[in-house]
Design a protein around this motif. Structure first.
Motif, PDB file in Angstrom:
ATOM      1  N   LYS A  11       0.848  -1.196   0.000  1.00  7.87           N
ATOM      2  CA  LYS A  11       0.000   0.000   0.000  1.00  7.87           C
ATOM      3  C   LYS A  11       0.883   1.245   0.000  1.00  7.87           C
ATOM      4  O   LYS A  11       1.693   1.438   0.908  1.00  7.87           O
ATOM      5  CB  LYS A  11      -0.910  -0.017   1.237  1.00  7.87           C
ATOM      6  N   SER A  13       0.703   5.224   0.183  1.00 10.18           N
ATOM      7  CA  SER A  13      -0.202   6.347   0.427  1.00 10.18           C
ATOM      8  C   SER A  13       0.063   7.418  -0.627  1.00 10.18           C
ATOM      9  O   SER A  13       1.159   7.479  -1.217  1.00 10.18           O
ATOM     10  CB  SER A  13       0.027   6.927   1.814  1.00 10.18           C
ATOM     11  N   GLY A  14      -0.915   8.249  -0.851  1.00  9.52           N
ATOM     12  CA  GLY A  14      -0.714   9.350  -1.792  1.00  9.52           C
ATOM     13  C   GLY A  14       0.451  10.215  -1.341  1.00  9.52           C
ATOM     14  O   GLY A  14       1.267  10.654  -2.157  1.00  9.52           O
ATOM     15  N   GLY A  52      -3.043   5.322  -2.644  1.00 14.51           N
ATOM     16  CA  GLY A  52      -3.970   6.266  -2.030  1.00 14.51           C
ATOM     17  C   GLY A  52      -4.087   7.520  -2.882  1.00 14.51           C
ATOM     18  O   GLY A  52      -3.738   7.501  -4.072  1.00 14.51           O
ATOM     19  N   ALA A  53      -4.570   8.577  -2.278  1.00 14.99           N
ATOM     20  CA  ALA A  53      -4.765   9.802  -3.068  1.00 14.99           C
ATOM     21  C   ALA A  53      -4.614  11.075  -2.238  1.00 14.99           C
ATOM     22  O   ALA A  53      -4.937  12.155  -2.706  1.00 14.99           O
ATOM     23  CB  ALA A  53      -6.133   9.797  -3.727  1.00 14.99           C
ATOM     24  N   GLY A  54      -4.118  10.924  -1.011  1.00 15.19           N
ATOM     25  CA  GLY A  54      -3.999  12.085  -0.124  1.00 15.19           C
ATOM     26  C   GLY A  54      -3.154  13.211  -0.715  1.00 15.19           C
ATOM     27  O   GLY A  54      -3.287  14.360  -0.304  1.00 15.19           O
ATOM     28  N   ARG A  58      -8.221  15.182  -0.527  1.00 18.80           N
ATOM     29  CA  ARG A  58      -8.697  14.580   0.724  1.00 18.80           C
ATOM     30  C   ARG A  58      -9.745  15.544   1.293  1.00 18.80           C
ATOM     31  O   ARG A  58      -9.502  16.254   2.248  1.00 18.80           O
ATOM     32  CB  ARG A  58      -7.530  14.415   1.690  1.00 18.80           C
ATOM     33  N   ASP A  73     -15.725  11.561  -1.374  1.00 25.82           N
ATOM     34  CA  ASP A  73     -15.098  10.235  -1.373  1.00 25.82           C
ATOM     35  C   ASP A  73     -14.905   9.720  -2.794  1.00 25.82           C
ATOM     36  O   ASP A  73     -13.864   9.139  -3.124  1.00 25.82           O
ATOM     37  CB  ASP A  73     -15.948   9.246  -0.569  1.00 25.82           C
ATOM     38  N   GLY A  76     -12.032  11.435  -4.282  1.00 26.08           N
ATOM     39  CA  GLY A  76     -10.801  10.824  -3.744  1.00 26.08           C
ATOM     40  C   GLY A  76     -10.472   9.526  -4.463  1.00 26.08           C
ATOM     41  O   GLY A  76      -9.321   9.266  -4.841  1.00 26.08           O
ATOM     42  N   MET A  77     -11.485   8.714  -4.693  1.00 27.95           N
ATOM     43  CA  MET A  77     -11.251   7.431  -5.390  1.00 27.95           C
ATOM     44  C   MET A  77     -10.798   7.668  -6.827  1.00 27.95           C
ATOM     45  O   MET A  77      -9.911   6.985  -7.331  1.00 27.95           O
ATOM     46  CB  MET A  77     -12.524   6.575  -5.351  1.00 27.95           C
ATOM     47  N   THR A 134     -11.687   0.914  -2.556  1.00 27.56           N
ATOM     48  CA  THR A 134     -12.600  -0.234  -2.488  1.00 27.56           C
ATOM     49  C   THR A 134     -13.722  -0.085  -3.508  1.00 27.56           C
ATOM     50  O   THR A 134     -14.524  -1.002  -3.698  1.00 27.56           O
ATOM     51  CB  THR A 134     -13.272  -0.324  -1.098  1.00 27.56           C
ATOM     52  N   ASN A 136     -16.008   2.071  -2.950  1.00 26.66           N
ATOM     53  CA  ASN A 136     -17.140   2.554  -2.121  1.00 26.66           C
ATOM     54  C   ASN A 136     -16.731   3.719  -1.242  1.00 26.66           C
ATOM     55  O   ASN A 136     -15.632   3.709  -0.666  1.00 26.66           O
ATOM     56  CB  ASN A 136     -17.628   1.432  -1.190  1.00 26.66           C
ATOM     57  N   PHE A 139     -14.847   4.326   2.942  1.00 30.00           N
ATOM     58  CA  PHE A 139     -13.692   3.450   3.193  1.00 30.00           C
ATOM     59  C   PHE A 139     -12.395   4.179   2.859  1.00 30.00           C
ATOM     60  O   PHE A 139     -12.419   5.319   2.414  1.00 30.00           O
ATOM     61  CB  PHE A 139     -13.812   2.162   2.365  1.00 30.00           C
ATOM     62  N   THR A 140     -11.294   3.485   3.109  1.00 31.06           N
ATOM     63  CA  THR A 140      -9.988   4.072   2.788  1.00 31.06           C
ATOM     64  C   THR A 140      -9.210   3.076   1.931  1.00 31.06           C
ATOM     65  O   THR A 140      -9.607   1.906   1.795  1.00 31.06           O
ATOM     66  CB  THR A 140      -9.147   4.316   4.058  1.00 31.06           C
ATOM     67  N   THR A 141      -8.108   3.553   1.419  1.00 30.54           N
ATOM     68  CA  THR A 141      -7.283   2.662   0.602  1.00 30.54           C
ATOM     69  C   THR A 141      -6.524   1.644   1.478  1.00 30.54           C
ATOM     70  O   THR A 141      -6.053   0.642   0.957  1.00 30.54           O
ATOM     71  CB  THR A 141      -6.324   3.461  -0.295  1.00 30.54           C
TER      72      THR A 141
HETATM   73  N1  UDP Z   1     -11.767   6.733  -0.609  1.00 28.93           N
HETATM   74  C1  UDP Z   1     -13.039   6.188  -0.503  1.00 28.93           C
HETATM   75  N2  UDP Z   1     -13.176   4.822  -0.535  1.00 28.93           N
HETATM   76  C2  UDP Z   1     -12.123   3.984  -0.651  1.00 28.93           C
HETATM   77  C3  UDP Z   1     -10.831   4.533  -0.734  1.00 28.93           C
HETATM   78  C4  UDP Z   1     -10.675   5.916  -0.712  1.00 28.93           C
HETATM   79  O1  UDP Z   1     -14.023   6.897  -0.394  1.00 28.93           O
HETATM   80  O2  UDP Z   1     -12.326   2.765  -0.681  1.00 28.93           O
HETATM   81  C5  UDP Z   1     -11.625   8.204  -0.658  1.00 28.93           C
HETATM   82  C6  UDP Z   1     -11.658   8.865   0.710  1.00 28.93           C
HETATM   83  O3  UDP Z   1     -12.317  10.106   0.576  1.00 28.93           O
HETATM   84  C7  UDP Z   1     -10.189   9.091   1.011  1.00 28.93           C
HETATM   85  C8  UDP Z   1      -9.601   9.363  -0.363  1.00 28.93           C
HETATM   86  O4  UDP Z   1     -10.382   8.548  -1.245  1.00 28.93           O
HETATM   87  O5  UDP Z   1      -9.979  10.169   1.878  1.00 28.93           O
HETATM   88  C9  UDP Z   1      -8.135   9.014  -0.505  1.00 28.93           C
HETATM   89  O6  UDP Z   1      -7.868   7.721   0.023  1.00 28.93           O
HETATM   90  P1  UDP Z   1      -6.921   7.524   1.304  1.00 28.93           P
HETATM   91  O7  UDP Z   1      -7.276   8.536   2.350  1.00 28.93           O
HETATM   92  O8  UDP Z   1      -6.992   6.106   1.701  1.00 28.93           O
HETATM   93  O9  UDP Z   1      -5.527   7.872   0.657  1.00 28.93           O
HETATM   94  P2  UDP Z   1      -4.076   7.936   1.368  1.00 28.93           P
HETATM   95  O10 UDP Z   1      -4.253   8.528   2.733  1.00 28.93           O
HETATM   96  O11 UDP Z   1      -3.569   6.550   1.450  1.00 28.93           O
HETATM   97  O12 UDP Z   1      -3.263   8.784   0.435  1.00 28.93           O
END
Ligand code: UDP
Length: 237
Positions: A11, A13-14, A52-54, A58, A73, A76-77, A134, A136, A139-141
């Motif tokens: 995994k 992260s962004g 991810g996509a942070g 976000r 969300d 973000g996805m 996911t 959906n 949820f988170t990555t």
């Molecule tokens: N997100 C979501 N469903 C998922 C995965 C991600 O809605 O299954 C959205 C959520 O808004 C999240 C954003 O995409 O804040 C970025 O994902 P994440 O925070 O997991 O990224 P990372 O922190 O790893 O960069």
């Protein structure tokens, strides 16, 4: 040479793909990560990547207009797809066969995620990059990483972070903070770790999927990890 983990779900992260402040996309960082992935591909480790996509999106703090949280969300996805496509280019550039499969469905640049397809290609040596989390909201990555790890029958889910594991306290604030070599799912859940999403932890616990939190930015950390050295913190039973 001993290989401890033969199939891993990594995994990213962004933030890990961004520059010093974790924003945008940093070519140096992408090239570094690609080289680290190549080191484990070269010894035959099969790799799935969840991004991810942070670094891109976000939510949005704005007084000008409000974004509906569920819509946020989805945005973000969608943003994970941008990261996935760029990671694919960085990997391909150094000769790693890679493909992007999306949980948000197919379009002109990504294929739809299908477990059979992912299993087939990973066994053929492709590094699969999973876009769309996911699929959906809510949820988170991190959770996506555990889901894909379970579906791909990975040996471990590796969460690359900026800290080299799970600590007894915030190492930036407390000089006596100790890094755990291993921690149980139960303790990790009880400590409400910032470093890992609770839903992801529960899913890993219920399905006995080991997870390692580690710092990817030390050269060879990933290679050492798959060879069985103690790197970061192993979360297990
Ligand atoms: N997100 C979501 N469903 C998922 C995965 C991600 O809605 O299954 C959205 C959520 O808004 C999240 C954003 O995409 O804040 C970025 O994902 P994440 O925070 O997991 O990224 P990372 O922190 O790893 O960069």
């Amino acid at each position: 040479m001993d290989i401890h983990y033969r199939r891993v779900l990594l995994k990213l992260s962004g933030e890990a793909l961004g520059g010093a402040n974790g924003i945008g996309l940093d070519p140096k960082m992408l090239a570094f990560i690609s080289r680290e992935v190549k080191k484990i591909r070269d010894i035959g480790v099969e790799v799935g990547l969840v991004v991810g996509a942070g670094n891109i999106f976000r939510g949005m703090e704005s007084t000008e207009f409000a974004i509906d949280p569920i819509q946020g969300d989805f945005i973000g996805m969608e943003a994970t797809t941008i990261n996935a496509l760029v990671v694919k280019e960085a990997l391909s550039f150094i000769g790693i066969k890679a493909m992007v499969l999306s949980l948000l469905g197919e379009n002109k640049i990504v294929d739809n995620y299908h477990r059979d397809k992912a299993l087939k290609y990973i066994a053929q040596g492709y590094t699969i990059i999973f876009a769309g989390g996911t699929g959906n909201p809510f949820f988170t990555t991190d959770t996506a990483a555990v889901l894909r790890g379970l579906e791909l029958d990975a040996d471990v889910v590796l969460k690359a972070t900026k800290v080299d594991g799970v600590y007894s306290a915030d190492p930036k604030k407390d000089p006596h903070a100790q890094r755990y070599e291993t921690i149980s799912y139960q303790d990790a859940l009880a400590q409400n770790l910032q470093v890992m999403d609770q839903t992801a932890l529960v899913l890993a616990k219920e399905n006995r999927m080991p997870m390692v939190v580690f710092e990817l930015f030390r050269p060879d950390a990933l290679l050492d990890l798959v060879r069985g050295k103690s790197v970061g913190t192993l979360i297990t039973e």
